[in-house]
Design a protein around this motif. Structure first.
Motif, PDB file in Angstrom:
ATOM      1  N   LYS A 210       0.833  -1.224   0.091  1.00 46.17           N
ATOM      2  CA  LYS A 210      -0.037  -0.022   0.017  1.00 46.17           C
ATOM      3  C   LYS A 210       0.879   1.206   0.044  1.00 46.17           C
ATOM      4  O   LYS A 210       0.582   2.252  -0.721  1.00 46.17           O
ATOM      5  N   GLY A 211       2.067   1.217   0.774  1.00 39.26           N
ATOM      6  CA  GLY A 211       2.795   2.501   0.923  1.00 39.26           C
ATOM      7  C   GLY A 211       3.479   2.671  -0.566  1.00 39.26           C
ATOM      8  O   GLY A 211       3.459   3.822  -0.844  1.00 39.26           O
ATOM      9  N   GLU A 212       3.987   1.735  -1.214  1.00 38.38           N
ATOM     10  CA  GLU A 212       4.452   1.962  -2.627  1.00 38.38           C
ATOM     11  C   GLU A 212       3.593   2.433  -3.629  1.00 38.38           C
ATOM     12  O   GLU A 212       3.903   3.182  -4.468  1.00 38.38           O
ATOM     13  N   ILE A 213       2.369   1.827  -3.515  1.00 42.37           N
ATOM     14  CA  ILE A 213       1.525   2.078  -4.520  1.00 42.37           C
ATOM     15  C   ILE A 213       0.790   3.767  -4.363  1.00 42.37           C
ATOM     16  O   ILE A 213       0.765   4.546  -5.217  1.00 42.37           O
ATOM     17  N   ALA A 214       0.927   3.785  -2.779  1.00 40.07           N
ATOM     18  CA  ALA A 214       0.535   5.332  -2.827  1.00 40.07           C
ATOM     19  C   ALA A 214       1.491   6.393  -3.251  1.00 40.07           C
ATOM     20  O   ALA A 214       1.365   7.699  -3.465  1.00 40.07           O
ATOM     21  N   ILE A 215       2.965   6.049  -3.431  1.00 39.38           N
ATOM     22  CA  ILE A 215       3.813   6.803  -3.925  1.00 39.38           C
ATOM     23  C   ILE A 215       3.875   6.942  -5.484  1.00 39.38           C
ATOM     24  O   ILE A 215       3.851   7.773  -6.349  1.00 39.38           O
ATOM     25  N   LEU A 216       3.630   5.451  -5.977  1.00 40.58           N
ATOM     26  CA  LEU A 216       3.810   5.156  -7.523  1.00 40.58           C
ATOM     27  C   LEU A 216       2.786   5.628  -8.420  1.00 40.58           C
ATOM     28  O   LEU A 216       2.894   6.046  -9.597  1.00 40.58           O
ATOM     29  N   TRP A 217       1.362   5.550  -7.775  1.00 42.62           N
ATOM     30  CA  TRP A 217       0.275   5.731  -8.669  1.00 42.62           C
ATOM     31  C   TRP A 217       0.347   7.333  -9.035  1.00 42.62           C
ATOM     32  O   TRP A 217      -0.254   7.677 -10.124  1.00 42.62           O
ATOM     33  N   PRO A 218       0.274   8.087  -7.968  1.00 42.54           N
ATOM     34  CA  PRO A 218       0.304   9.651  -8.451  1.00 42.54           C
ATOM     35  C   PRO A 218       1.182   9.933  -9.468  1.00 42.54           C
ATOM     36  O   PRO A 218       1.207  10.647 -10.412  1.00 42.54           O
ATOM     37  N   MET A 219       2.493   9.301  -9.703  1.00 44.23           N
ATOM     38  CA  MET A 219       3.225   9.360 -10.742  1.00 44.23           C
ATOM     39  C   MET A 219       2.941   8.883 -11.995  1.00 44.23           C
ATOM     40  O   MET A 219       3.090   9.586 -13.034  1.00 44.23           O
ATOM     41  N   CYS A 220       2.289   7.781 -11.907  1.00 43.92           N
ATOM     42  CA  CYS A 220       1.509   7.343 -13.154  1.00 43.92           C
ATOM     43  C   CYS A 220       0.611   8.218 -13.674  1.00 43.92           C
ATOM     44  O   CYS A 220       0.083   8.568 -14.839  1.00 43.92           O
ATOM     45  N   GLN A 221      -0.113   8.929 -12.770  1.00 38.78           N
ATOM     46  CA  GLN A 221      -1.538   9.741 -13.114  1.00 38.78           C
ATOM     47  C   GLN A 221      -0.968  11.014 -14.039  1.00 38.78           C
ATOM     48  O   GLN A 221      -1.707  11.612 -14.601  1.00 38.78           O
ATOM     49  N   THR A 222       0.438  11.336 -13.632  1.00 37.71           N
ATOM     50  CA  THR A 222       0.778  12.699 -14.547  1.00 37.71           C
ATOM     51  C   THR A 222       0.604  12.400 -16.150  1.00 37.71           C
ATOM     52  O   THR A 222       0.750  13.286 -16.759  1.00 37.71           O
TER      53      THR A 222
END
Length: 657
Positions: free
Chosen positions: A549-561
């Protein structure tokens, strides 16, 4: 102890060839080895009888006595000499070969009861054919390990029968008995040999050519061994023999191809059905039968094992036989799927939607969507690879290739809709510039990657695929790129063409809701899998694995760009790189493997297609992409751009013009 006259006479006879010391030693050992005292006398009498037939052969027998003694086989001396006499009566040369080779052969056979059986059987054979006898003796050590004593005579009887038809084939048959007995029972051996006889031909000089027959007898046991089911082996022989009767080349071709063809068939029952029908066709025409045998396993493999599958297959076969009744050429084309009727029959058997039926609709849809004339064609071999067939777009952007058949959904309407979404997705890659990208615009990123991973001395990459190979896990960076670029294209498609939004989101929603983590995944694989689900979930919620969950919380906003109207293909590569680097940093403290929850659950992954990239790297396996998304090829993105279709304002232009 004083020796008897018989012993002295035998010593004298042996001494003529072996010397006194060796002769005395042999007679002493012979007296110890034999059970009955009169056997020494029997050896002397048999040597005298052999000398009357051929003094040369008698000398050869005496010279072989030390070898026989060295191998501990003097107890069989009487039976050994008796058989030698029978062979010498047929041919002196045969007798010489026998006495030269037989001590070694007998030395390999255990126990004594089996040696006695071999010598007794050989003596009976010698009365009918000396050549068959000698060949049997040569292979007897191996024969007795694979054939039971009660069947030995029956196997050899077939060889004797063959001598009445063709002597060369008979001898080769005997030589191959050990090999064929491992893969065929006795009741199929005669049919196997008959198949071989049918391969005899005439060469250009009018002489008998045994090459095909000998090769068949020597290699077919190994080929038949590739078939797991004994009943299938027998049917393969039956069909091959029928083919060879009409055309030896077709028989050989079928035999060599049969393991590969039948391996694709789901079970033994289906294999036997295919072969049974194949025999019916082979009775009519060899080429038609070959066409059927090459196509039927493929068809059986894709129609599955449902209750209706047999009826569908039978309907396809019956239609072909009806064609054969009127035209051999037509039947060949039918079973090779080269005729309209054959294609219609196959499509009916597969109960899906064929591309050719909707190709015009798809073409007009893409043309209306993008304003350009793209070619729609079927993927090669997609009938046999139905579950893994992926849509593609050509490097020049002019052709979209789709699976030849879709039957993922129960209705024609749903499968047709899937074709349209597949085509739209590939057209989106053309319209939104996936392959217009060049490595020139990524020069700074190439430098960073080479320095970060110690690849400075390697040649500069010429394609995006080559750039990915500079990463420690090429499969991971390729999956991340495909994930990000597909998400960008779908975002733009939905924004530019709102009518597609509902279908795209529905397919994505079905994929996400049917996804289950039923296998052990490494952390990298689990992260990519979850990002893939988030990238297509739209407003649908996605359950995130507790461990990441912690990793996804960081990586998903990067994808959303990347989900922005101005996002480009270049940005997609840069975002994928940033995700890769950040993922490395986040997972460095973690272990290599996290087992997914609910490992006993099973669910059908309707949205899952084949691997998004080839498996590369020791601890990363490619994550499967959604089926409606096609296969992307990073080899198409090169250092310098190539002319290709660009779609702007509904016009078709060439880049750079």
């Amino acid at each position: 102890m004083e020796m008897s006259d018989t012993h002295q006479q035998l010593i004298a006879k042996l001494a003529e060839e072996l010397g006194s010391a060796t002769a005395e030693h042999l007679v002493s050992r012979l007296a110890e080895a034999v059970a009955a005292p009169n056997q020494v006398e029997g050896v002397l009498l048999l040597l005298d009888e052999l000398a009357e037939i051929s003094q040369k052969v008698a000398c050869a027998a005496i010279e072989s006595f030390p070898d026989l003694q060295q191998r501990g086989r003097l107890s069989e001396a009487v039976a050994w000499l008796d058989l030698g006499i029978a062979l010498a009566e047929s041919s002196g040369a045969m007798g010489l070969k026998y006495f030269k080779e037989s001590p070694l052969v007998l030395g390999l056979i255990e126990p004594p009861s089996i040696r006695s059986l071999v010598l007794k059987t050989a003596l009976e054979l010698a009365e009918r054919d000396a050549n068959v006898t000698l060949e049997f003796l040569r292979v007897s050590p191996e024969v007795v390990t694979v054939i039971s004593p009660d069947e030995l005579g029956a196997w050899l009887e077939i060889g004797l029968e063959l001598t009445q038809v063709d002597f060369v084939v008979a001898l080769e048959y005997v030589r191959q008995i050990p090999a064929v007995a491992r893969v065929l029972p006795l009741h199929d051996a005669r049919a196997w040999a008959t198949f071989g006889l049918k391969l005899i031909s005439q060469n250009s000089f009018g002489k008998t050519d045994y090459f095909g027959t000998v090769e068949f007898l020597r290699t077919s046991p190994l080929i038949l061994g590739d078939h797991e089911d004994p009943s299938v082996r027998a049917k393969v022989i039956t069909v091959g023999s029928l083919l060879a009767e009409r055309d030896p080349g077709s028989g050989i071709a079928w035999l060599s191809e049969s393991p590969r063809l039948l391996r694709a068939v789901p079970n033994e029952g289906w294999r036997l059905r295919i072969l049974q029908y194949g025999a019916l066709v082979a009775e009519r025409d060899a080429d038609t039968a070959l066409a059927y045998l090459r196509r039927a396993p493929e068809l059986a493999g894709v129609i599955g094992e449902s209750a209706e599958a047999t009826a569908r297959f039978d309907a396809w076969f019956t239609a072909g036989m009806e064609v054969l009744a009127y035209s051999v050429e037509g039947a060949r084309a039918y079973f090779a799927l080269e005729s309209q009727k054959a294609l219609t029959s196959v499509e009916a058997a597969l109960s899906g939607v064929p591309l050719r039926q909707v190709a015009r609709t798809v073409k007009l849809f893409v043309q209306g969507l993008c304003g350009t004339d793209l070619t729609i064609e079927a993927l090669l071999d997609s009938l046999s690879q139905e579950n893994s067939a992926r849509a593609t777009v050509s490097q020049d952007g002019r052709t979209i290739s789709l699976p030849a058949l879709l039957r993922r959904y129960p209705t024609t309407e749903e499968n047709t809709r899937l074709y349209l979404v597949m085509a739209a997705h590939e057209a989106g890659h053309v319209e939104f510039g996936t392959y217009r990208l060049t490595l020139e615009s990524l020069g700074d990123l190439v430098v960073v990657v080479r320095q970060r991973y110690g690849r400075v001395k390697q040649a500069a990459p010429e394609t995006l695929a080559a750039l990915f190979r500079l990463y420690p896990h090429p499969g991971l960076i390729q999956d991340l790129w495909m994930l990000v670029e597909d998400a960008r294209v779908e975002f733009l498609l939905q924004r530019e063409y709102p009518g597609l939004q509902r279908d795209l989101q529905q397919f994505a929603r079905e994929a996400v809701t049917t996804r289950s983590l039923t296998h052990g995944l490494t952390v990298k694989e689990l992260v990519v899998d979850q990002l893939l689900q988030l990238s297509t979930a739209a407003s649908q919620s996605v359950a995130i694995h507790e461990a990441i969950k912690g990793e996804i919380a960081i990586l998903w906003p990067m994808c959303q760009t990347i989900l922005a109207p101005t996002a480009t293909a270049e940005e997609a590569v840069r975002v994928a790189h940033a995700l890769y680097v950040r993922l490395e940093e986040l997972l460095a403290p973690k272990g290599a493997m996290i087992l997914a929850d609910q490992t006993d659950d099973t669910s059908e992954e309707l949205g899952v297609g084949p691997s998004a990239s080839e498996q590369t790297g020791e601890d990363y396996r490619p994550v499967t992409n959604w089926v409606y998304r096609g296969a992307m090829n990073p080899e198409f993105i090169r250092q310098h751009d190539l002319p290709r279709v660009s779609i702007r304002d509904g016009l078709r232009v060439e880049d750079g013009r």
